[in-house]
Design an enzyme around this catalytic site. Structure first.
Site, PDB file in Angstrom:
ATOM      1  N   LYS A 128       1.095  -1.257  -0.062  1.00  0.00           N
ATOM      2  CA  LYS A 128       0.035   0.036   0.079  1.00  0.00           C
ATOM      3  C   LYS A 128       0.668   1.020  -0.024  1.00  0.00           C
ATOM      4  O   LYS A 128       1.233   1.857   0.993  1.00  0.00           O
ATOM      5  CB  LYS A 128      -0.815  -0.140   0.978  1.00  0.00           C
ATOM      6  CG  LYS A 128      -2.101   1.073   1.285  1.00  0.00           C
ATOM      7  CD  LYS A 128      -3.176   0.604   2.744  1.00  0.00           C
ATOM      8  CE  LYS A 128      -3.823   1.613   2.666  1.00  0.00           C
ATOM      9  NZ  LYS A 128      -5.052   1.872   1.328  1.00  0.00           N
TER      10      LYS A 128
HETATM   11  C1  LIG Z   1      -6.272   0.207  -4.393  1.00  0.00           C
HETATM   12  C2  LIG Z   1      -7.110  -0.309  -2.806  1.00  0.00           C
HETATM   13  N1  LIG Z   1      -7.249  -1.694  -2.771  1.00  0.00           N
HETATM   14  C3  LIG Z   1      -8.195  -2.011  -1.714  1.00  0.00           C
HETATM   15  C4  LIG Z   1      -8.728  -1.469  -0.867  1.00  0.00           C
HETATM   16  C5  LIG Z   1      -9.301  -1.949   0.385  1.00  0.00           C
HETATM   17  O1  LIG Z   1      -8.506  -2.536   1.547  1.00  0.00           O
HETATM   18  P1  LIG Z   1      -8.678  -2.062   3.017  1.00  0.00           P
HETATM   19  O2  LIG Z   1      -9.985  -3.293   2.833  1.00  0.00           O
HETATM   20  O3  LIG Z   1      -7.758  -2.876   4.140  1.00  0.00           O
HETATM   21  O4  LIG Z   1      -9.343  -0.843   3.409  1.00  0.00           O
HETATM   22  C6  LIG Z   1      -7.901  -0.333  -0.470  1.00  0.00           C
HETATM   23  C7  LIG Z   1      -7.984   0.350   0.652  1.00  0.00           C
HETATM   24  O5  LIG Z   1      -7.171   0.660   1.511  1.00  0.00           O
HETATM   25  C8  LIG Z   1      -7.311   0.278  -1.986  1.00  0.00           C
HETATM   26  O6  LIG Z   1      -6.737   1.886  -1.837  1.00  0.00           O
END
Ligand SMILES: Cc1ncc(COP(=O)(O)O)c(C=O)c1O
Length: 315
Positions: A160
């Site tokens: 991330k």
């Molecule tokens: C590109 C992306 N995909 C999926 C998610 C969903 O991830 P999470 O459920 O851990 O927030 C996020 C958010 O963090 C994201 O930025």
């Protein structure tokens, strides 16, 4: 929505005032996007005096934070436990719940070249109030983006990293400029990937479908929570590469993410998903998810890390 400030931000082990959390314009991250971050929510259970507050899946978020840093050879000088404690410390110090929590680590002021290894690593944790991300409880009207998600072995999707969100920004801007609330990106092979900041689920014939990690998706913690709840509810799960046209023939579709939580899709490319309302499988998963967060159901998965707050308002 403008950010609502809170009194303190955690920086490299201590709390500093919000307005003092500044960086130099020549910091490595400003030029080369060298940051990793998390987005976490803290929910309240109950209201008023007897209310409690809990950070949702703190451990998993901080483990992903460490993983993202590791992929980029960014040594964070904190253990998982110390990072968890930092989150609890800043939330308790600011006393604002429910809230959104943003840990971020980046390469600071050091050298100007691309190689980040000579620039110091800075770690911050901020928190602030933040509501729903995709507007409308009536469901989101979304499109398939003309932009693809990150190709394998280019920008690692499992990290991330701030830089990944340049791709997300292209997806999101295009969608909004064209009158949609979000875009769904395909991977570079044309299979369904994810939204600019959300994982994607589809339902057809009572089976829950989602793309595997190999289709350039983030390893979403809400995605994982939904898979856990679906297994518990006996909903069949298929995790496989999905063709774009599944979007137009599925019975239900929804996004998951810390920001959007569980948001159903009303239409994709102006084609209604089912009858446009939240379908029964989405409803069951949505309700099971919120039952844990809101304290209506006991926290049987140990997903909530308690934080002490003076007063909590309803989530
Ligand atoms: C590109 C992306 N995909 C999926 C998610 C969903 O991830 P999470 O459920 O851990 O927030 C996020 C958010 O963090 C994201 O930025």
């Amino acid at each position: 929505m403008p950010i609502q400030s809170t009194p303190n931000i955690w920086h490299n082990g201590e709390l500093i005032p919000w307005e003092k959390a500044n960086i130099h314009v020549m910091s490595h991250v400003v030029h080369y996007g060298s940051s990793v971050f998390e987005g976490i929510r803290c929910y309240t259970q109950g209201e008023g005096r007897g209310a409690t507050a809990g950070v949702f899946r703190l451990r998993e978020h901080m483990q992903r934070f460490l993983d993202s840093a590791r992929i980029y050879r960014m040594d964070l000088p904190y253990t998982l436990e110390q990072l968890e404690a930092a989150v609890v410390e800043v939330v308790e110090a600011n006393g604002v719940v429910p809230c959104y929590i943003r840990p971020v680590a980046f390469r600071g002021y050091g050298e100007i070249g691309v190689n980040p290894l000579k620039s110091p690593v800075e770690v911050y944790v901020a928190n602030f109030p933040w509501g729903k991300y995709v507007p409308g409880t009536a469901g989101a009207d979304v499109c398939v983006s003309s932009w693809n998600r990150l190709a394998p072995n280019t920008m690692p999707s499992l990290a991330k990293a701030g830089a990944n969100y340049m791709n997300s920004q292209l997806i999101r801007m295009e969608a909004e400029v064209n009158g949609y609330s979000e875009g769904i990106a395909l991977d570079t092979n044309g299979y369904l990937s994810e939204g600019s900041g959300e994982n994607l689920f589809l339902v057809r014939g009572g089976t829950l479908y989602t793309s595997p990690l190999a289709n350039s998706v983030l390893n979403g913690i809400t995605r994982d929570s939904i898979l856990v709840l679906a297994r518990q509810l006996g909903i069949p799960i298929v995790e496989q590469a999905l063709p774009r046209e599944m979007l137009y023939i599925c019975d239900e579709a929804f996004f998951t993410g810390t920001a959007v939580e569980v948001t159903h899709l009303r239409s994709v490319d102006r084609i209604l998903v089912g009858d446009g309302t939240m379908g029964p499988v989405t409803r069951a998963l949505h309700d099971a998810y919120f039952a844990v967060l809101s304290g209506q159901q006991p926290d049987r998965f140990h997903w909530l890390t308690p934080v002490k707050v003076r007063e909590a308002v309803a989530a």
